[in-house]
Enzyme design. Structure first.
Site, PDB file in Angstrom:
ATOM      1  N   GLY A 172       0.829  -1.209   0.000  1.00 14.11           N
ATOM      2  CA  GLY A 172       0.000   0.000   0.000  1.00 14.11           C
ATOM      3  C   GLY A 172       0.861   1.255   0.000  1.00 14.11           C
ATOM      4  O   GLY A 172       1.906   1.283   0.632  1.00 14.11           O
ATOM      5  N   ARG A 211       1.334  -5.043  -5.928  1.00 11.91           N
ATOM      6  CA  ARG A 211       1.468  -6.317  -5.221  1.00 11.91           C
ATOM      7  C   ARG A 211       1.774  -7.345  -6.306  1.00 11.91           C
ATOM      8  O   ARG A 211       1.096  -7.393  -7.320  1.00 11.91           O
ATOM      9  CB  ARG A 211       0.182  -6.647  -4.480  1.00 11.91           C
ATOM     10  CG  ARG A 211      -0.206  -5.520  -3.512  1.00 11.91           C
ATOM     11  CD  ARG A 211      -1.346  -5.894  -2.598  1.00 11.91           C
ATOM     12  NE  ARG A 211      -1.973  -4.714  -2.028  1.00 11.91           N
ATOM     13  CZ  ARG A 211      -1.609  -4.137  -0.880  1.00 11.91           C
ATOM     14  NH1 ARG A 211      -0.605  -4.620  -0.177  1.00 11.91           N
ATOM     15  NH2 ARG A 211      -2.235  -3.067  -0.432  1.00 11.91           N
ATOM     16  N   ASP A 267       4.976  -5.292   6.068  1.00 17.42           N
ATOM     17  CA  ASP A 267       5.484  -6.617   6.436  1.00 17.42           C
ATOM     18  C   ASP A 267       5.612  -7.562   5.242  1.00 17.42           C
ATOM     19  O   ASP A 267       6.581  -8.313   5.136  1.00 17.42           O
ATOM     20  CB  ASP A 267       4.565  -7.268   7.484  1.00 17.42           C
ATOM     21  CG  ASP A 267       4.815  -6.707   8.879  1.00 17.42           C
ATOM     22  OD1 ASP A 267       5.857  -6.052   9.089  1.00 17.42           O
ATOM     23  OD2 ASP A 267       3.964  -6.928   9.759  1.00 17.42           O
ATOM     24  N   THR A 289       3.866   2.633   5.711  1.00 17.19           N
ATOM     25  CA  THR A 289       2.435   2.317   5.739  1.00 17.19           C
ATOM     26  C   THR A 289       1.726   3.293   6.664  1.00 17.19           C
ATOM     27  O   THR A 289       2.274   3.676   7.688  1.00 17.19           O
ATOM     28  CB  THR A 289       2.164   0.868   6.211  1.00 17.19           C
ATOM     29  OG1 THR A 289       0.767   0.735   6.538  1.00 17.19           O
ATOM     30  CG2 THR A 289       2.962   0.490   7.436  1.00 17.19           C
ATOM     31  N   ASP A 333      -0.702   2.647   8.453  1.00 16.64           N
ATOM     32  CA  ASP A 333      -1.343   1.942   9.567  1.00 16.64           C
ATOM     33  C   ASP A 333      -0.507   1.845  10.844  1.00 16.64           C
ATOM     34  O   ASP A 333      -1.033   1.498  11.898  1.00 16.64           O
ATOM     35  CB  ASP A 333      -1.723   0.520   9.126  1.00 16.64           C
ATOM     36  CG  ASP A 333      -2.568   0.523   7.860  1.00 16.64           C
ATOM     37  OD1 ASP A 333      -3.421   1.419   7.732  1.00 16.64           O
ATOM     38  OD2 ASP A 333      -2.363  -0.339   6.997  1.00 16.64           O
ATOM     39  N   ASP A 379       1.364  -0.405  11.615  1.00 18.95           N
ATOM     40  CA  ASP A 379       1.220  -1.772  12.121  1.00 18.95           C
ATOM     41  C   ASP A 379       2.461  -2.623  11.873  1.00 18.95           C
ATOM     42  O   ASP A 379       2.362  -3.800  11.553  1.00 18.95           O
ATOM     43  CB  ASP A 379      -0.033  -2.431  11.506  1.00 18.95           C
ATOM     44  CG  ASP A 379       0.041  -2.500   9.989  1.00 18.95           C
ATOM     45  OD1 ASP A 379       0.926  -1.858   9.382  1.00 18.95           O
ATOM     46  OD2 ASP A 379      -0.793  -3.195   9.387  1.00 18.95           O
ATOM     47  N   ARG A 414      -5.927  -1.082   9.027  1.00 18.76           N
ATOM     48  CA  ARG A 414      -5.809  -2.533   8.812  1.00 18.76           C
ATOM     49  C   ARG A 414      -6.236  -3.274  10.064  1.00 18.76           C
ATOM     50  O   ARG A 414      -7.261  -2.964  10.618  1.00 18.76           O
ATOM     51  CB  ARG A 414      -4.367  -2.881   8.521  1.00 18.76           C
ATOM     52  CG  ARG A 414      -3.955  -3.151   7.191  1.00 18.76           C
ATOM     53  CD  ARG A 414      -4.402  -4.195   6.290  1.00 18.76           C
ATOM     54  NE  ARG A 414      -3.595  -3.920   5.146  1.00 18.76           N
ATOM     55  CZ  ARG A 414      -2.664  -4.714   4.698  1.00 18.76           C
ATOM     56  NH1 ARG A 414      -2.529  -5.896   5.214  1.00 18.76           N
ATOM     57  NH2 ARG A 414      -1.928  -4.346   3.689  1.00 18.76           N
TER      58      ARG A 414
HETATM   59  P1  ATP Z   1       0.809  -2.814   3.298  1.00 14.84           P
HETATM   60  O1  ATP Z   1       0.814  -3.220   4.741  1.00 14.84           O
HETATM   61  O2  ATP Z   1       0.847  -1.362   3.093  1.00 14.84           O
HETATM   62  O3  ATP Z   1      -0.240  -3.493   2.471  1.00 14.84           O
HETATM   63  P2  ATP Z   1       2.751  -4.807   2.566  1.00 14.84           P
HETATM   64  O4  ATP Z   1       4.165  -4.671   2.160  1.00 14.84           O
HETATM   65  O5  ATP Z   1       2.467  -5.619   3.781  1.00 14.84           O
HETATM   66  O6  ATP Z   1       2.198  -3.327   2.684  1.00 14.84           O
HETATM   67  P3  ATP Z   1       1.750  -6.877   0.795  1.00 14.84           P
HETATM   68  O7  ATP Z   1       0.777  -6.811  -0.303  1.00 14.84           O
HETATM   69  O8  ATP Z   1       1.527  -7.839   1.889  1.00 14.84           O
HETATM   70  O9  ATP Z   1       1.895  -5.381   1.341  1.00 14.84           O
HETATM   71  O10 ATP Z   1       3.193  -7.221   0.174  1.00 14.84           O
HETATM   72  C1  ATP Z   1       3.702  -6.503  -0.919  1.00 14.84           C
HETATM   73  C2  ATP Z   1       4.415  -7.453  -1.853  1.00 14.84           C
HETATM   74  O11 ATP Z   1       5.492  -8.114  -1.165  1.00 14.84           O
HETATM   75  C3  ATP Z   1       3.564  -8.607  -2.379  1.00 14.84           C
HETATM   76  O12 ATP Z   1       2.809  -8.252  -3.490  1.00 14.84           O
HETATM   77  C4  ATP Z   1       4.607  -9.645  -2.736  1.00 14.84           C
HETATM   78  O13 ATP Z   1       5.201  -9.371  -3.987  1.00 14.84           O
HETATM   79  C5  ATP Z   1       5.636  -9.450  -1.632  1.00 14.84           C
HETATM   80  N1  ATP Z   1       5.368 -10.407  -0.563  1.00 14.84           N
HETATM   81  C6  ATP Z   1       4.352 -10.395   0.320  1.00 14.84           C
HETATM   82  N2  ATP Z   1       4.386 -11.450   1.135  1.00 14.84           N
HETATM   83  C7  ATP Z   1       5.440 -12.192   0.744  1.00 14.84           C
HETATM   84  C8  ATP Z   1       6.009 -13.429   1.187  1.00 14.84           C
HETATM   85  N3  ATP Z   1       5.479 -14.129   2.201  1.00 14.84           N
HETATM   86  N4  ATP Z   1       7.099 -13.856   0.557  1.00 14.84           N
HETATM   87  C9  ATP Z   1       7.636 -13.175  -0.464  1.00 14.84           C
HETATM   88  N5  ATP Z   1       7.147 -12.008  -0.932  1.00 14.84           N
HETATM   89  C10 ATP Z   1       6.072 -11.527  -0.346  1.00 14.84           C
END
Ligand code: ATP
Length: 320
Positions: free
Chosen positions: A12, A73, A104, A126, A128, A130, A172
């Protein structure tokens, strides 16, 4: 000593990501490194959507919300094949390390890439807040200020009509935005999943305060609770006070970043390049006791973050 690095934003978006990208690019250039901007998160690494950055590439963005590198993503990056494609692209450009700005999920990706020989440093981006290893995430302050301003406007109109406003804020799974904006907007109640709540007790309190002269009621509900519309209906049924639900939604993700977000993003971006310069990867940068620190990614992902229960109770105690 690394000579070439990349930077990407993932997951995000959050206000202040641009300030972080700017800091990474300018710091790397000052250290004599070559720096590449990777577009649309891990998608850009897989699909070779990459651009060399110079000092002017990041001019005029510190005050802009969103992310100039775009974000995405990538399902493919979660596969071994996807990671290997990303590694190949890094090799093609000579990218030896990557700064990953995201949440994360993005850090899990950064750990995978680090394990495949491309050291990565994660920056918490982020709204959030979080992310457990850090007291503060880039975008959090701006989002809270945006939510607070919108609540102030709602408060004007609900006061004029003796209404109750039930306002859903983002966050979130966490109630950090809810509790802080609840305090800041003078809310009667903050509803988060971290603390149990009782609808009958809330209704009773509203009627008691109304009898004593209170005209305007704001109830802040965290996104993680959900069913905000039904919540508002129930309040109206139980109190007879006209109650409206407002879901603030994605407006909270936009806007020009606040001073705090710009400053923290800049400090963290600078710090990330210092780590990569020393060849240190598989780390997440965070803030602890107002100092910028770093953690092993796995360690960071296994940490838990306490909710400020005291602030939650303070919010309710000072509501009337
Ligand atoms: P936000 O909390 O703002 O949504 P985020 O980084 O947690 O941010 P995610 O959509 O969970 O958002 O992760 C972003 C990208 O990171 C995913 O689209 C994927 O490419 C990669 N990713 C997420 N989880 C994994 C994982 N377990 N292993 C490898 N790559 C991952």
């Amino acid at each position: 000593m690394m000579k070439t690095i990349g930077v990407l934003t993932s997951g995000g978006d959050a206000p202040g990501m641009n300030a972080a990208v700017r800091a990474v690019v300018r710091t790397a250039l000052k250290k004599g490194m070559t720096v590449y901007g990777i577009k649309r998160g891990y998608c850009g690494l897989i699909e070779d959507d990459i651009e060399e950055m110079n000092a002017m590439s990041v001019a005029g963005i510190i005050n802009e919300g969103g992310t100039m590198l775009y974000t995405a993503r990538s399902a493919e990056f979660r596969t071994e094949e996807g990671v290997l494609k990303a590694v190949e692209t890094c090799k093609k450009y000579g990218i030896e390390g990557v700064v990953v700005i995201g949440g994360d999920g993005s850090f899990r990706g950064a750990a995978d890439l680090s394990a495949h020989g491309i050291p990565c440093v994660g920056l918490p981006g982020t709204i959030d807040n979080d992310i457990a290893c850090t007291e503060y995430t880039i975008g959090y302050d701006t989002a809270m200020n945006t939510a607070m301003e919108l609540m102030d406007k709602l408060s004007d109109t609900s006061q004029s009509h003796y209404r109750c406003s039930v306002v859903e804020v983002m966050g979130r799974g966490a109630g950090f935005i809810a509790v802080n904006t609840g305090v800041a907007s003078g809310a009667l109640e903050v509803i988060t999943k971290e603390i149990p709540y009782d609808m009958d007790a809330i209704a009773k309190k509203m009627l008691e305060y109304k009898a004593k002269g209170k005209q305007n009621f704001i109830i802040v509900v965290a996104e993680s609770i959900g069913h905000t519309e039904e919540f508002a209906k129930l309040i109206q049924e139980k109190t007879g006070i006209e109650t409206r639900a407002t879901i603030l939604g994605h407006v909270q993700r936009g806007g020009s970043p606040t001073v705090r977000d710009r400053v923290v993003a800049t400090e963290m971006g600078y710090y990330a390049v210092e780590l990569l310069e020393q060849g240190i990867g598989n780390r997440v940068v965070g803030m602890q006791a107002n100092k910028i620190v770093d953690f092993d990614i796995q360690e960071a992902l296994s940490m838990t973050k306490p909710y400020d229960e005291r602030l939650h109770h303070i919010a309710e105690d000072v509501a009337f």
